[in-house]
Design a protein around this motif. Structure first.
Motif, PDB file in Angstrom:
ATOM      1  N   SER A   1       2.148   3.177  -2.608  1.00  0.00           N
ATOM      2  CA  SER A   1       2.257   3.842  -3.271  1.00  0.00           C
ATOM      3  C   SER A   1       0.437   5.040  -3.416  1.00  0.00           C
ATOM      4  CB  SER A   1       1.941   3.351  -5.153  1.00  0.00           C
ATOM      5  OG  SER A   1       3.660   3.096  -5.022  1.00  0.00           O
ATOM      6  N   PRO A   2      -0.408   3.860  -3.189  1.00  0.00           N
ATOM      7  CA  PRO A   2      -2.108   4.803  -2.962  1.00  0.00           C
ATOM      8  C   PRO A   2      -1.689   5.289  -2.002  1.00  0.00           C
ATOM      9  CG  PRO A   2      -1.683   1.428  -3.185  1.00  0.00           C
ATOM     10  CD  PRO A   2      -0.328   2.512  -3.400  1.00  0.00           C
TER      11      PRO A   2
ATOM     12  N   GLY B   1       0.443  -1.086  -0.103  1.00  0.00           N
ATOM     13  CA  GLY B   1       0.102  -0.308   0.164  1.00  0.00           C
ATOM     14  C   GLY B   1       1.297   1.097   0.066  1.00  0.00           C
TER      15      GLY B   1
ATOM     16  N   GLN C   1      -0.098   8.534  -2.948  1.00  0.00           N
ATOM     17  CA  GLN C   1      -1.192   8.946  -3.993  1.00  0.00           C
ATOM     18  C   GLN C   1      -2.066   9.691  -2.779  1.00  0.00           C
ATOM     19  OE1 GLN C   1      -2.116   6.259  -6.273  1.00  0.00           O
ATOM     20  NE2 GLN C   1      -0.221   6.548  -7.826  1.00  0.00           N
TER      21      GLN C   1
END
Length: 442
Positions: free
Chosen positions: A115-116, A113, A119
């Motif tokens: 990268s999410p 998780g 972002q």
């Protein structure tokens, strides 16, 4: 050396116990500051912004490690005060088994998780790859973080605040050296900062765990203690879950606030990253003393010496307030010079951002330190509902006001003003809860 905190003048005992804890905190913060300092000075402003951006996410993982630390530490303190050494040893092994499972789950979430999450907090493109790189390496070092925190909590529970100081002194100074070596000599960039932390945390964790195990073997027991106990796990979780929620929700709130800050660009991000490191040094000082008060309270609570708990609160207030004045003077009048440890001289917007943050927050250190002292008592006597309520009051106010005031002012200045409001109202809650709970101790 183990120390009984239920005998001696409470103020003197607490000062002697907490001063080494404060020293440990200084070295722990040097550990944390080293990454930002080296990134800002030897790599650049974007690298500092990336490390600061990642730091808010790492605090969520630290929240779980801290919760396991406090859950184990408070229960061990209570059993040490009651001289229940078999239960104490079972508490330690139960906490280790639970923490290992929890750590594995968090590592899996972190690996999948990363990268999410970046972002979600609107990480700018120019710092995204470095932020992800730092987090990827950090996640693999989480077992070291978890078990070092548990070992540190056990030392404190046994009244020994000096041994963690020795471990942290060596580890943090080594981290600074390896940080500079990896970044300046080997030109590893942000990865060098992350790997330096990984290696030094690993060595300190192994040394601390071995030392704890040796210490526990010396405690006398009539029969072999159980390795795991569900009732003890329940006691640990009563402390650990609110502590995890406190730290993780604060971290989640900070991530939300970070997402607002990110909308103002890398320069404001860098200025905030530098200033919040200095601010965290102060808040962590108060939190560390609050944790020491928790151990003092828990031992005396286990020994049913309730009057000493009230004396401990008064002594704790004097201790934290004696730190507030020098920190206020330092940040109000010398903030720019401290920020330049992280920033370049030509980072005008970042410097202004950092100075405004410190100017607004530092006068309210007297307020938040009183809250954290009362929280230390509440946690030591296992009054976790009240502890959690005061914490969430602070968090919710700061997050909501950060959005509202930044929108009203059109600048990050509105975000900084949210801190004092949350601190003040939460302090009133914590002190009122403390007074009510202490009246019931008979």
């Amino acid at each position: 050396m183990n120390k009984d905190l239920t005998v001696g003048t409470p103020g003197t005992v607490l000062w002697k116990f907490c001063l080494p804890l404060f020293g440990s905190m200084v070295f722990q913060q040097l550990y944390n500051l080293a990454d930002s300092l080296v990134a800002g000075k030897f790599i650049g402003e974007n690298a500092l912004a990336a490390v600061g951006n990642s730091y808010e996410i790492t605090l969520i993982y630290l929240a779980f490690a801290f919760g396991c630390n406090m859950g184990c530490s408070i229960v061990v303190s209570q059993m040490f005060g009651a001289e229940n050494y078999a239960g104490l040893k079972t508490t330690v092994t139960t906490a280790c088994i639970f923490s290992a499972i929890l750590c594995g789950l968090l590592m899996l979430i972190g690996i999948l998780g990363c990268s999410p999450l970046l972002q979600l907090i609107r990480t700018p493109a120019e710092v995204f790859s470095d932020s992800k790189l730092y987090l990827d390496i950090y996640v693999w070092g989480m077992p070291f973080i978890f078990f070092y925190n548990i070992a540190n909590g056990i030392f404190s529970a046994l009244g020994d605040s000096k041994t963690p100081l020795y471990f942290l002194a060596v580890s943090s100074l080594s981290n600074i050296t390896v940080d500079i070596l990896f970044v300046k000599t080997f030109h590893m960039g942000v990865a060098g900062v992350a790997w330096a932390t990984f290696l030094c945390q690993g060595v300190s964790c192994i040394a601390a765990v071995l030392s704890v195990w040796k210490r526990l073997k010396k405690l006398p027991v009539s029969e072999k203690p159980a390795v795991f106990d569900w009732n003890i796990l329940k006691k640990i979780l009563i402390i650990a879950i609110p502590s995890i929620l406190q730290q993780s929700f604060i971290s989640a709130g900070n991530i939300i606030i970070q997402s607002v800050i990110n909308g103002f660009g890398p320069s404001v991000m860098a200025g905030y990253s530098a200033a919040v490191k200095l601010n965290n040094l102060v808040i962590t000082s108060f939190t560390t003393i609050g944790n020491g008060i928790s151990n003092f309270t828990a031992q005396n609570y286990g020994a049913r010496k309730y009057e000493r708990i009230k004396s401990g609160f008064r002594a704790g207030l004097k201790m934290v307030w004696s730190l507030c004045l020098p920190f206020c003077i330092l940040f109000l009048f010398f903030g720019k010079h401290l920020l330049l440890l992280f920033l370049q001289q030509d980072s005008a917007e970042a410097l202004l951002t950092g100075r405004q943050f410190l100017w607004i927050l530092s006068p309210f250190y007297f307020v938040v330190s009183a809250k954290l002292t009362a929280d230390g008592i509440l946690r030591g006597i296992s009054a976790m509902k009240q502890f959690t309520a005061a914490t969430f009051t602070d968090l919710i106010l700061r997050v909501v006001l950060a959005f509202l005031l930044s929108g009203m002012t059109g600048s990050a200045l509105g975000i900084w003003c949210a801190w004092p409001v949350g601190w003040t109202i939460a302090m009133i809650c914590s002190v009122c809860f403390y007074r009510r709970e202490c009246k019931q101790l008979r």
